[in-house]
Design an enzyme around this catalytic site. Structure first.
Site, PDB file in Angstrom:
ATOM      1  CB  SER A  76       2.735  -2.838 -55.118  1.00 14.01           C
ATOM      2  OG  SER A  76       1.593  -3.332 -55.744  1.00 14.01           O
ATOM      3  CG  HIS A  92       4.096  -8.211 -55.028  1.00 10.11           C
ATOM      4  ND1 HIS A  92       5.200  -7.587 -55.559  1.00 10.11           N
ATOM      5  CD2 HIS A  92       3.019  -7.605 -55.589  1.00 10.11           C
ATOM      6  CE1 HIS A  92       4.799  -6.647 -56.405  1.00 10.11           C
ATOM      7  NE2 HIS A  92       3.488  -6.654 -56.435  1.00 10.11           N
ATOM      8  CD  GLU A 131       8.936  -8.675 -54.897  1.00  9.12           C
ATOM      9  OE1 GLU A 131       7.890  -8.052 -55.148  1.00  9.12           O
ATOM     10  OE2 GLU A 131      10.043  -8.120 -54.899  1.00  9.12           O
ATOM     11  CG  ASN A 189       6.139  -2.581 -57.696  1.00  6.42           C
ATOM     12  OD1 ASN A 189       5.913  -2.302 -58.860  1.00  6.42           O
ATOM     13  ND2 ASN A 189       5.414  -3.452 -57.006  1.00  6.42           N
TER      14      ASN A 189
HETATM   15  N1  LIG Z   1      -2.640  -3.636 -60.267  1.00  2.00           N
HETATM   16  C1  LIG Z   1      -1.537  -4.351 -60.306  1.00  2.00           C
HETATM   17  O1  LIG Z   1      -0.969  -4.616 -61.385  1.00  2.00           O
HETATM   18  C2  LIG Z   1      -0.938  -4.874 -59.025  1.00  2.00           C
HETATM   19  C3  LIG Z   1       0.097  -5.833 -59.111  1.00  2.00           C
HETATM   20  C4  LIG Z   1       0.597  -6.392 -57.925  1.00  2.00           C
HETATM   21  C5  LIG Z   1       0.089  -5.971 -56.710  1.00  2.00           C
HETATM   22  N2  LIG Z   1      -0.898  -5.028 -56.655  1.00  2.00           N
HETATM   23  C6  LIG Z   1      -1.420  -4.653 -55.321  1.00  2.00           C
HETATM   24  O2  LIG Z   1      -2.630  -5.373 -55.116  1.00  2.00           O
HETATM   25  C7  LIG Z   1      -3.515  -4.606 -54.285  1.00  2.00           C
HETATM   26  C8  LIG Z   1      -4.825  -4.410 -55.020  1.00  2.00           C
HETATM   27  O3  LIG Z   1      -4.568  -3.709 -56.204  1.00  2.00           O
HETATM   28  P1  LIG Z   1      -5.633  -3.691 -57.415  1.00  2.00           P
HETATM   29  O4  LIG Z   1      -4.910  -3.158 -58.595  1.00  2.00           O
HETATM   30  O5  LIG Z   1      -6.326  -5.011 -57.486  1.00  2.00           O
HETATM   31  O6  LIG Z   1      -6.652  -2.578 -56.874  1.00  2.00           O
HETATM   32  P2  LIG Z   1      -8.126  -2.230 -57.376  1.00  2.00           P
HETATM   33  O7  LIG Z   1      -8.324  -0.786 -57.145  1.00  2.00           O
HETATM   34  O8  LIG Z   1      -8.378  -2.808 -58.741  1.00  2.00           O
HETATM   35  O9  LIG Z   1      -9.054  -3.082 -56.346  1.00  2.00           O
HETATM   36  C9  LIG Z   1      -9.111  -2.844 -54.979  1.00  2.00           C
HETATM   37  C10 LIG Z   1     -10.396  -3.453 -54.441  1.00  2.00           C
HETATM   38  O10 LIG Z   1     -10.376  -3.415 -53.005  1.00  2.00           O
HETATM   39  C11 LIG Z   1     -11.699  -3.134 -52.570  1.00  2.00           C
HETATM   40  N3  LIG Z   1     -11.603  -2.648 -51.197  1.00  2.00           N
HETATM   41  C12 LIG Z   1     -11.122  -1.456 -50.760  1.00  2.00           C
HETATM   42  N4  LIG Z   1     -11.142  -1.423 -49.396  1.00  2.00           N
HETATM   43  C13 LIG Z   1     -11.634  -2.626 -48.979  1.00  2.00           C
HETATM   44  C14 LIG Z   1     -11.875  -3.202 -47.713  1.00  2.00           C
HETATM   45  N5  LIG Z   1     -11.584  -2.554 -46.595  1.00  2.00           N
HETATM   46  N6  LIG Z   1     -12.395  -4.453 -47.649  1.00  2.00           N
HETATM   47  C15 LIG Z   1     -12.682  -5.131 -48.791  1.00  2.00           C
HETATM   48  N7  LIG Z   1     -12.460  -4.637 -50.035  1.00  2.00           N
HETATM   49  C16 LIG Z   1     -11.941  -3.401 -50.113  1.00  2.00           C
HETATM   50  C17 LIG Z   1     -12.240  -2.136 -53.593  1.00  2.00           C
HETATM   51  O11 LIG Z   1     -13.656  -2.094 -53.578  1.00  2.00           O
HETATM   52  C18 LIG Z   1     -11.672  -2.716 -54.896  1.00  2.00           C
HETATM   53  O12 LIG Z   1     -12.548  -3.672 -55.458  1.00  2.00           O
HETATM   54  C19 LIG Z   1      -2.769  -3.310 -53.957  1.00  2.00           C
HETATM   55  O13 LIG Z   1      -2.125  -3.450 -52.733  1.00  2.00           O
HETATM   56  C20 LIG Z   1      -1.777  -3.203 -55.116  1.00  2.00           C
HETATM   57  O14 LIG Z   1      -0.639  -2.445 -54.770  1.00  2.00           O
HETATM   58  C21 LIG Z   1      -1.429  -4.471 -57.781  1.00  2.00           C
END
Ligand SMILES: NC(=O)c1ccc[n+]([C@@H]2O[C@H](COP(=O)([O-])OP(=O)(O)OC[C@H]3O[C@@H](n4cnc5c(N)ncnc54)[C@H](O)[C@@H]3O)[C@@H](O)[C@H]2O)c1
Length: 283
Positions: free
Chosen positions: A119, A140, A152, A190
């Site tokens: 993000s 993104h 994005e 963001n």
């Molecule tokens: N939540 C949102 O609305 C949103 C929107 C756009 C982008 N993002 C981005 O997407 C990414 C993920 O966010 P999320 O909300 O899905 O997070 P989340 O916390 O729901 O999930 C993250 C996952 O990554 C896994 N993980 C951690 N380290 C790991 C590794 N080394 N290898 C494999 N798996 C691993 C964890 O076990 C977990 O299942 C982030 O970079 C976030 O900024 C989030």
């Protein structure tokens, strides 16, 4: 390079949505996470989402079954060795992402696109953790991925035109619309969204209004489909805090300072919808 096999790393909120979207579009998908319970949860969430799409008539039952068949899960990164493209969606932490990009770079064929769903974290920094920064870019996706049209695309300092073109074509194949953004903290989405969410949290902290009042003002007064605090819960308060930290550190401007109430809620485990509580309580 023809893209047939797509690796998705991280099976949380975003990873499972990204995996579902690629599988629905006909790609063979390998979804990898360090935690088996997250993979089990992802599988259940994907099945639930597909069932809803069948119910609404968006896809046929046969399409649902074929999507599920195209999707494999694993706790082993090595299963991505033959991937034609990898999308990373692990925690919003630069060190964790850099370590993963180094491992992926050593694993997949030269020229394979390595995309991050970050993000806010610098794509140039992630590219610098590999020997192929020209093939590293930001993809993104928005939450929930199967329903949201925008992607994005972030061009790092060394990302090639070819990589950007390939990613834009991929987005079209997924039925998404891509918009290019430069590699500055928070990119476009963001940088604009998070200061608003942060300000809404300050307004709660200072007693300007209840979460319900603030969300109602933004929904009925500004025509937002969802109030900023409902949206923050939906994104995950830990994710919001991580993004605000990147904006604050990246620009050095106090206007991005994360609200102390947000810090306190994250420390208390009130992470929003995924934790069952945030600004609201979820069943
Ligand atoms: N939540 C949102 O609305 C949103 C929107 C756009 C982008 N993002 C981005 O997407 C990414 C993920 O966010 P999320 O909300 O899905 O997070 P989340 O916390 O729901 O999930 C993250 C996952 O990554 C896994 N993980 C951690 N380290 C790991 C590794 N080394 N290898 C494999 N798996 C691993 C964890 O076990 C977990 O299942 C982030 O970079 C976030 O900024 C989030």
């Amino acid at each position: 390079m023809t893209i047939r096999i797509v690796g998705v790393v991280g099976a949380g909120t975003m990873g499972h949505g990204i995996a579902q979207t690629f599988a629905q579009a006909g790609f063979d998908v390998r979804l990898v996470d360090v935690a088996q319970p997250m993979l089990d949860r992802a599988q259940r969430a994907i099945e639930k989402s597909l069932a809803k799409l069948v119910e609404k008539g968006t896809i046929e039952a046969a399409g649902r079954d074929a999507t599920i068949e195209r999707l494999a899960t694993s706790t082993t990164l090595d299963d991505l060795a033959d991937a034609d493209c990898v999308v990373e969606a692990i925690v919003e932490n630069a060190e964790a992402k850099r370590a993963l990009f180094t491992s992926l770079d050593a694993l997949v064929r030269p020229g394979v696109l390595l995309a991050s769903n970050t993000s806010s974290i610098s794509i140039t920094v992630l590219g610098g953790a590999t020997t192929r920064p020209d093939s590293v870019l930001g993809m993104h996706f928005m939450n929930p991925v199967p329903l949201m049209t925008l992607v994005e695309l972030i061009r790092g300092q060394a990302t090639s035109d070819e990589s950007m073109r390939t990613a834009a074509t991929l987005c079209r194949t997924l039925g998404k619309v891509s918009v290019e953004a430069a590699d500055y903290p928070g990119f476009i989405a963001n940088r604009v969204l998070m200061p608003m969410i942060n300000e809404a949290i300050y307004a709660v902290m200072e007693g300007v209004g209840t979460p319900e009042a603030i969300d109602t003002v933004m929904k009925l007064g500004m025509h937002h489909p969802m109030g900023p605090l409902t949206l923050a819960d939906f994104i995950g308060l830990d994710v919001c805090l991580a993004i605000l930290n990147v904006l604050h550190e990246g620009f050095g401007d106090p206007k991005y300072r994360p609200c102390p109430l947000l810090r306190r809620m994250v420390a208390a485990g009130a992470l929003g919808r995924k934790a069952g509580r945030g600004f609201y309580v979820y069943a």
